[in-house]
Design a protein around this motif. Structure first.
Motif, PDB file in Angstrom:
ATOM      1  N   TYR A 107       0.810  -1.210   0.000  1.00 51.06           N
ATOM      2  CA  TYR A 107       0.000   0.000   0.000  1.00 51.06           C
ATOM      3  C   TYR A 107       0.852   1.272   0.000  1.00 51.06           C
ATOM      4  CZ  TYR A 107      -3.851  -3.167   1.014  1.00 51.06           C
ATOM      5  OH  TYR A 107      -4.774  -4.180   0.942  1.00 51.06           O
ATOM      6  N   GLU A 108       2.180   1.092   0.070  1.00 52.32           N
ATOM      7  CA  GLU A 108       3.120   2.220   0.046  1.00 52.32           C
ATOM      8  C   GLU A 108       2.790   3.234   1.147  1.00 52.32           C
ATOM      9  OE1 GLU A 108       2.901   3.716  -3.945  1.00 52.32           O
ATOM     10  OE2 GLU A 108       4.190   2.134  -4.744  1.00 52.32           O
ATOM     11  N   VAL A 109       2.644   2.705   2.358  1.00 49.44           N
ATOM     12  CA  VAL A 109       2.347   3.558   3.504  1.00 49.44           C
ATOM     13  C   VAL A 109       3.552   3.599   4.428  1.00 49.44           C
ATOM     14  CG1 VAL A 109      -0.144   3.281   3.466  1.00 49.44           C
ATOM     15  CG2 VAL A 109       1.250   1.589   4.659  1.00 49.44           C
ATOM     16  N   ASP A 110       3.708   4.720   5.102  1.00 48.12           N
ATOM     17  CA  ASP A 110       4.843   4.919   6.002  1.00 48.12           C
ATOM     18  C   ASP A 110       4.473   4.432   7.401  1.00 48.12           C
ATOM     19  OD1 ASP A 110       7.178   5.684   7.200  1.00 48.12           O
ATOM     20  OD2 ASP A 110       6.647   7.816   7.325  1.00 48.12           O
ATOM     21  N   LEU A 111       4.581   3.111   7.588  1.00 49.75           N
ATOM     22  CA  LEU A 111       4.293   2.499   8.875  1.00 49.75           C
ATOM     23  C   LEU A 111       5.506   1.686   9.326  1.00 49.75           C
ATOM     24  CD1 LEU A 111       0.621   1.235   8.304  1.00 49.75           C
ATOM     25  CD2 LEU A 111       1.362   3.288   9.533  1.00 49.75           C
ATOM     26  N   PRO A 112       5.607   1.386  10.631  1.00 44.49           N
ATOM     27  CA  PRO A 112       6.745   0.591  11.122  1.00 44.49           C
ATOM     28  C   PRO A 112       6.899  -0.713  10.352  1.00 44.49           C
ATOM     29  CG  PRO A 112       5.488   1.459  12.961  1.00 44.49           C
ATOM     30  CD  PRO A 112       4.702   1.780  11.729  1.00 44.49           C
ATOM     31  N   ARG A 113       8.140  -1.108  10.139  1.00 45.70           N
ATOM     32  CA  ARG A 113       8.443  -2.311   9.361  1.00 45.70           C
ATOM     33  C   ARG A 113       8.071  -3.561  10.144  1.00 45.70           C
ATOM     34  NH1 ARG A 113       7.678   1.066   5.985  1.00 45.70           N
ATOM     35  NH2 ARG A 113       9.276   1.729   4.514  1.00 45.70           N
ATOM     36  N   HIS A 114       7.012  -4.189   9.724  1.00 49.80           N
ATOM     37  CA  HIS A 114       6.384  -5.284  10.458  1.00 49.80           C
ATOM     38  C   HIS A 114       7.351  -6.420  10.765  1.00 49.80           C
ATOM     39  CE1 HIS A 114       3.861  -8.937  10.907  1.00 49.80           C
ATOM     40  NE2 HIS A 114       3.020  -8.126  11.495  1.00 49.80           N
ATOM     41  N   ASP A 115       8.141  -6.845   9.792  1.00 47.69           N
ATOM     42  CA  ASP A 115       9.008  -8.015   9.969  1.00 47.69           C
ATOM     43  C   ASP A 115      10.297  -7.680  10.706  1.00 47.69           C
ATOM     44  OD1 ASP A 115       7.196  -9.658   8.613  1.00 47.69           O
ATOM     45  OD2 ASP A 115       8.012  -9.047   6.682  1.00 47.69           O
TER      46      ASP A 115
END
Length: 396
Positions: free
Chosen positions: A256-264
């Motif tokens: 989604y090209e969103v600026d969120l914390p890197r999940h992995d």
């Protein structure tokens, strides 16, 4: 025990069983429908009845294998991510304003969130539950709702048992680690009741009783049908779509090209937070947290952060409490506890009209600060008539 082994045992006692059956012909008939383990007259059965018995053994073996098999946990994003209800909330969170809000929540909560992720993986529940506290509380540990629900997982006082402790001195709803275990346990209990994860999660929001009545009135236990029929409260109808939309964006941030914390990457890097690595010291007497901090050298702010369940600022007077500590501080705190004096409570004072903290402190010869620390209140607190204050005899 396998059936072949049972056949050998039955064969060895066949003579006895025939004699016994002749003496009481009702035994075989009474036991015809009993489980295999209680029936020693298998060889006396007609062929078709023996086949039924064999089927029962196979069914029992199959049941054991099924119980030991890995639990199949649904991928809620994959199953329902394309639903219009989810799409609606995903589009909201994709706006610049709500991306910023979501990013702030996820970043501020990372200490707890990676721990929650570990718990949901270990407990074999939907992975999307990592984001349920986003919907419930914004991942805030001390938040209180208008209805009185408290903490990250928003437990009401009447729903804490048997999951959490709540008494005059301890409120584990404020503890993000303990309340996480409790929240997941409650959700698993819901699943056992409703046998459907969507309904189980929705019932966590509206309550099991409300969910049962809704299902009964609507004539369906399908969550999406209940939403379409407007059978659920508005908040509950939005609960799952919000959860799935947030989880989708957080997990698939690249898509989604969103600026969120890197999940992995955050999960692999934040090992201490993920594994909740702490030291613990059992404390069986009431000690001021401030006194423990001063004597041990551990920051009072850190001690309170790690032990938010201690709502009055001291450990319980009549029950053991596991004081949570930063790693490596156990010996320092154990030594500190031998040096400081526990609080004594010679008085419990009930507030009456006209009382103030100052007047009460003068009455008992203690400082206002000591009263505030002991009762977990601020100096400018407005005292309610009938409130019970604990008056310390030891000033720390």
């Amino acid at each position: 025990m396998k059936l072949s082994l049972k056949k050998l045992i039955v064969t060895s006692i066949l003579a006895f069983s025939i004699v016994y059956a002749q003496e009481d012909n009702s035994v075989a008939g009474d036991n015809a429908s009993e489980p295999v383990d209680s029936n020693v007259f298998i060889e006396d059965k007609p062929a078709e009845e023996k086949e039924k018995t064999d089927d029962k053994v196979a069914e029992a073996d199959s049941k054991v294998e099924s119980e030991n098999a890995p639990v199949e946990v649904p991928d809620l994003v994959a199953l329902y991510g394309d639903r219009p209800e989810v799409e609606y909330w995903r589009n909201i969170y994709l706006t610049e304003k709500w991306q910023k809000v979501l990013r702030g929540i996820l970043e501020n909560a990372v200490e707890y969130r990676v721990y929650v992720r570990k718990c949901v993986q270990e407990k074999e529940v939907p992975l999307e539950l990592e984001y349920l506290p986003v919907v419930e509380s914004g991942y805030k540990t001390a938040v209180r709702s208008k209805s009185g629900a408290i903490g990250m997982w928003q437990f009401m006082a009447n729903s804490v048992k048997p999951f959490l402790k709540l008494n005059e001195y301890v409120d584990e709803r404020y503890d993000p680690w303990l309340s996480t275990q409790a929240g997941i346990a409650k959700l698993k209990d819901n699943y056992k009741i409703f046998n459907d994860w969507l309904i189980a999660i929705a019932a966590y929001n509206c309550g099991n009783g409300k969910m049962r009545k809704t299902i009964s009135r609507a004539g369906t236990s399908d969550y999406w049908e209940l939403v379409e029929k407007k059978a659920l409260p508005k908040q509950t109808a939005e609960y799952l779509p919000k959860l799935i939309a947030i989880a989708d964006l957080a997990i698939n941030y690249e898509k989604y090209e969103v600026d969120l914390p890197r999940h992995d990457t955050e999960y692999e890097e934040l090992v201490d937070e993920r594994d909740a690595i702490f030291d613990y010291v059992p404390v069986k007497k009431p000690y001021m947290v401030s006194a423990i901090a001063k004597e041990s050298g551990v920051s009072e702010k850190i001690l309170k952060h790690l032990n938010p369940a201690l709502t009055k600022g001291f450990t319980p007077p009549a029950a053991e409490y596991q004081l949570r500590l930063p790693v490596g501080k156990k010996e320092d705190v154990e030594l500190a506890l031998t040096r400081i004096q526990p609080i004594e409570f010679p008085f419990q004072y009930t507030v009456v009209k006209g009382d103030s903290l100052w007047s009460i402190s003068r009455k008992f010869g203690v400082t206002v600060q000591a009263l505030c620390d002991t009762n977990g209140i601020k100096e400018n607190a407005i005292l309610k008539i009938g409130k019970v204050l604990y008056v310390p005899s030891v000033k720390n």
